[in-house]
Write a protein that holds these residues in place. Structure first.
Motif, PDB file in Angstrom:
ATOM      1  N   PRO A  56     -16.880   5.664   3.265  1.00 40.35           N
ATOM      2  CA  PRO A  56     -18.174   5.038   3.553  1.00 40.35           C
ATOM      3  C   PRO A  56     -18.006   3.864   4.523  1.00 40.35           C
ATOM      4  N   PRO A  57     -18.857   3.778   5.550  1.00 39.23           N
ATOM      5  CA  PRO A  57     -18.721   2.719   6.569  1.00 39.23           C
ATOM      6  C   PRO A  57     -18.681   1.309   5.990  1.00 39.23           C
ATOM      7  N   ASN A  58     -19.381   1.081   4.876  1.00 42.25           N
ATOM      8  CA  ASN A  58     -19.434  -0.297   4.377  1.00 42.25           C
ATOM      9  C   ASN A  58     -18.121  -0.745   3.722  1.00 42.25           C
ATOM     10  N   LEU A  59     -17.130   0.149   3.650  1.00 45.20           N
ATOM     11  CA  LEU A  59     -15.813  -0.281   3.164  1.00 45.20           C
ATOM     12  C   LEU A  59     -14.943  -0.825   4.299  1.00 45.20           C
ATOM     13  N   LEU A  60     -15.420  -0.658   5.524  1.00 41.77           N
ATOM     14  CA  LEU A  60     -14.668  -1.192   6.659  1.00 41.77           C
ATOM     15  C   LEU A  60     -15.358  -2.463   7.152  1.00 41.77           C
ATOM     16  N   GLU A  61     -14.556  -3.462   7.418  1.00 42.55           N
ATOM     17  CA  GLU A  61     -15.103  -4.718   7.919  1.00 42.55           C
ATOM     18  C   GLU A  61     -14.348  -5.121   9.179  1.00 42.55           C
ATOM     19  N   ILE A  62     -15.088  -5.628  10.137  1.00 37.58           N
ATOM     20  CA  ILE A  62     -14.460  -6.115  11.364  1.00 37.58           C
ATOM     21  C   ILE A  62     -14.486  -7.625  11.376  1.00 37.58           C
ATOM     22  N   GLU A  63     -13.298  -8.230  11.492  1.00 35.46           N
ATOM     23  CA  GLU A  63     -13.209  -9.677  11.665  1.00 35.46           C
ATOM     24  C   GLU A  63     -13.024  -9.940  13.143  1.00 35.46           C
ATOM     25  N   LEU A  64     -13.997 -10.586  13.740  1.00 32.09           N
ATOM     26  CA  LEU A  64     -13.862 -10.901  15.152  1.00 32.09           C
ATOM     27  C   LEU A  64     -13.038 -12.165  15.285  1.00 32.09           C
ATOM     28  N   GLN A  84      -8.476   7.276  -4.986  1.00 32.63           N
ATOM     29  CA  GLN A  84      -7.966   6.826  -6.288  1.00 32.63           C
ATOM     30  C   GLN A  84      -8.994   5.993  -7.041  1.00 32.63           C
ATOM     31  N   GLY A  85     -10.196   5.914  -6.483  1.00 34.58           N
ATOM     32  CA  GLY A  85     -11.248   5.164  -7.149  1.00 34.58           C
ATOM     33  C   GLY A  85     -11.226   3.671  -6.854  1.00 34.58           C
ATOM     34  N   ILE A  86     -10.380   3.271  -5.897  1.00 31.04           N
ATOM     35  CA  ILE A  86     -10.367   1.862  -5.491  1.00 31.04           C
ATOM     36  C   ILE A  86     -11.404   1.694  -4.388  1.00 31.04           C
ATOM     37  N   THR A  87     -12.394   0.857  -4.638  1.00 25.13           N
ATOM     38  CA  THR A  87     -13.472   0.757  -3.646  1.00 25.13           C
ATOM     39  C   THR A  87     -13.634  -0.667  -3.127  1.00 25.13           C
ATOM     40  N   ILE A  88     -12.515  -1.269  -2.721  1.00 20.66           N
ATOM     41  CA  ILE A  88     -12.658  -2.580  -2.100  1.00 20.66           C
ATOM     42  C   ILE A  88     -12.607  -2.434  -0.585  1.00 20.66           C
ATOM     43  N   PRO A  89     -13.354  -3.293   0.117  1.00 15.97           N
ATOM     44  CA  PRO A  89     -13.363  -3.196   1.572  1.00 15.97           C
ATOM     45  C   PRO A  89     -12.040  -3.631   2.209  1.00 15.97           C
ATOM     46  N   VAL A  90     -11.730  -3.027   3.334  1.00 19.56           N
ATOM     47  CA  VAL A  90     -10.576  -3.421   4.138  1.00 19.56           C
ATOM     48  C   VAL A  90     -11.091  -4.019   5.442  1.00 19.56           C
ATOM     49  N   ALA A  91     -10.652  -5.234   5.742  1.00 12.45           N
ATOM     50  CA  ALA A  91     -11.055  -5.885   6.986  1.00 12.45           C
ATOM     51  C   ALA A  91      -9.939  -5.742   8.015  1.00 12.45           C
ATOM     52  N   ILE A  92     -10.311  -5.478   9.243  1.00 11.19           N
ATOM     53  CA  ILE A  92      -9.337  -5.471  10.330  1.00 11.19           C
ATOM     54  C   ILE A  92      -9.728  -6.541  11.337  1.00 11.19           C
ATOM     55  N   ASN A  93      -8.738  -7.017  12.078  1.00 11.61           N
ATOM     56  CA  ASN A  93      -8.996  -8.023  13.101  1.00 11.61           C
ATOM     57  C   ASN A  93      -9.187  -7.347  14.453  1.00 11.61           C
ATOM     58  N   ILE A 133      -8.390   3.019   8.201  1.00 13.04           N
ATOM     59  CA  ILE A 133      -9.252   4.049   7.613  1.00 13.04           C
ATOM     60  C   ILE A 133      -8.422   5.045   6.804  1.00 13.04           C
ATOM     61  N   GLN A 134      -7.231   5.385   7.298  1.00 11.74           N
ATOM     62  CA  GLN A 134      -6.341   6.267   6.527  1.00 11.74           C
ATOM     63  C   GLN A 134      -6.016   5.647   5.174  1.00 11.74           C
ATOM     64  N   GLN A 135      -5.703   4.348   5.196  1.00 10.18           N
ATOM     65  CA  GLN A 135      -5.380   3.652   3.947  1.00 10.18           C
ATOM     66  C   GLN A 135      -6.600   3.608   3.022  1.00 10.18           C
ATOM     67  N   LEU A 136      -7.758   3.315   3.636  1.00 11.94           N
ATOM     68  CA  LEU A 136      -8.999   3.286   2.855  1.00 11.94           C
ATOM     69  C   LEU A 136      -9.239   4.617   2.150  1.00 11.94           C
TER      70      LEU A 136
END
Ligand code: C2E
Ligand code: MG
Ligand code: MG
Ligand code: MG
Length: 282
Positions: free
Chosen positions: A142-150, A108-117, A99-102
């Motif tokens: 925004p929550p939709n920029l975070l993704e959880i990979e199970l 900086q206007g970069i709006t790609i999602p980050v997935a974590i395992n 989330i810190q990285q996001l």
């Protein structure tokens, strides 16, 4: 002679095992500092559109900068963490760092999602969702920029419980993915009852599949199945152009793999993102 060889083979093996056992005990002891001193860093591997090589997201993958053993990859420590009492702390650590990285990228206007395992064990943390939402809010992400990979774990955990927790994350706007599809525990009825955004076909099915009609048949079926769940398909472990081309032909339009990009440091992936580069780099 044969018996003797077997015996000596066994003794070498067992000696090596003890050595590995000792190393693992040491690593386990080192975990406390590893986490508190932030020795574990997230690397990021791009996910791309197979059509034009645009980066559509990144996956955070942990690397442990161990003070004496050097940079360790997850095979050396993830299962250790999962078997330790630090599993929840680690889950939160990864979420916090992602989330810190996001937030840095978002500003900086970069709006790609980050997935974590996350492993199913992390979902036993009753306060994980609250923790995550609070951090997202604090960092204005925004929550939709975070993704959880199970990820797959050998677990006998109750599948209804896992599904309910995952759907709580989904309700909060966080994206969900099933990792390593086709291996391990994920029963089809369980997956079909989840609202999963992405399902990732395990690398083992992609490796050499351009030369293997059986694997191609499996991948074709997996793609159809994933689409029937209403999820987007991502192929893992793409290592060459023929694999990417074949996947496009089969209707899988997203992927990840060394052919496009390896996992890299945050600053390296940031340079790529800011330059709007398509992968692979020529
Ligand atoms: P995963 O989530 O399925 O991640 C994909 C793994 O495949 C990564 O290995 C990645 O470096 C590797 N990979 C990607 N493309 C290719 C390719 O083209 N060829 C080959 N041979 N490999 C490729 P890595 O980083 O060693 O991670 C291994 C596993 O460890 C991950 O598999 C994930 O299950 C787990 N893991 C990694 N980071 C974390 C974490 O922060 N938390 C948890 N719980 N698990 C993690
Ligand atoms: Mg993953
Ligand atoms: Mg995977
Ligand atoms: Mg995997």
């Amino acid at each position: 002679y044969e018996a003797k060889q077997k015996r000596s083979g066994w003794s070498v093996f067992s000696e090596r095992n003890t050595q590995i056992g000792r190393q693992r005990l040491q690593l386990r002891a080192d975990l406390e500092n590893g986490l508190s001193e932030e020795q574990i860093k997230l690397y990021y591997q791009p996910k791309v559109s197979l059509i034009d090589g645009r980066i559509i997201g990144v996956e955070a993958l942990s690397r442990w900068y161990h003070p004496t053993d050097g940079r360790l990859s997850p095979v050396h420590f993830i299962d250790l963490i999962e078997q330790s009492c630090r599993v929840q702390e680690f889950g939160r650590y990864v979420i916090q760092n992602a989330i810190q990285q996001l937030s840095i990228w978002h500003r900086q206007g970069i709006t790609i999602p980050v997935a974590i395992n996350l492993s199913p064990y992390n979902l036993l943390d009753p306060d994980l969702l609250n923790f995550t939402l609070t951090r997202l809010k604090d960092y204005a992400v925004p929550p939709n920029l975070l993704e959880i990979e199970l990820i797959e774990s050998s677990t006998s955990m109750n599948i209804d419980y896992i599904s309910a927790r995952l759907n709580d994350f989904k309700d909060a706007g966080i994206q969900l993915a099933i990792d390593d599809f086709g291996t391990g525990m994920s029963s089809l009825s369980y997956i079909s009852n989840l609202r999963v955004d992405n399902i990732k076909i395990d690398r083992s099915f992609i490796t050499d599949f351009e030369q293997d009609p059986k694997k191609q048949a499996v991948v074709t079926a997996a793609i159809a199945l994933i689409k029937s769940f209403g999820s987007n398909v991502i192929a893992e472990g793409i290592e060459n152009k023929s694999q990417a081309d074949l996947l496009i032909e089969m209707g899988c339009l997203c992927g990840q793999g060394y052919y496009f990009a390896k996992p890299m440091r945050a600053d390296e992936v940031e340079t790529l993102l800011l330059s709007n580069t398509s992968l692979p780099l020529a």
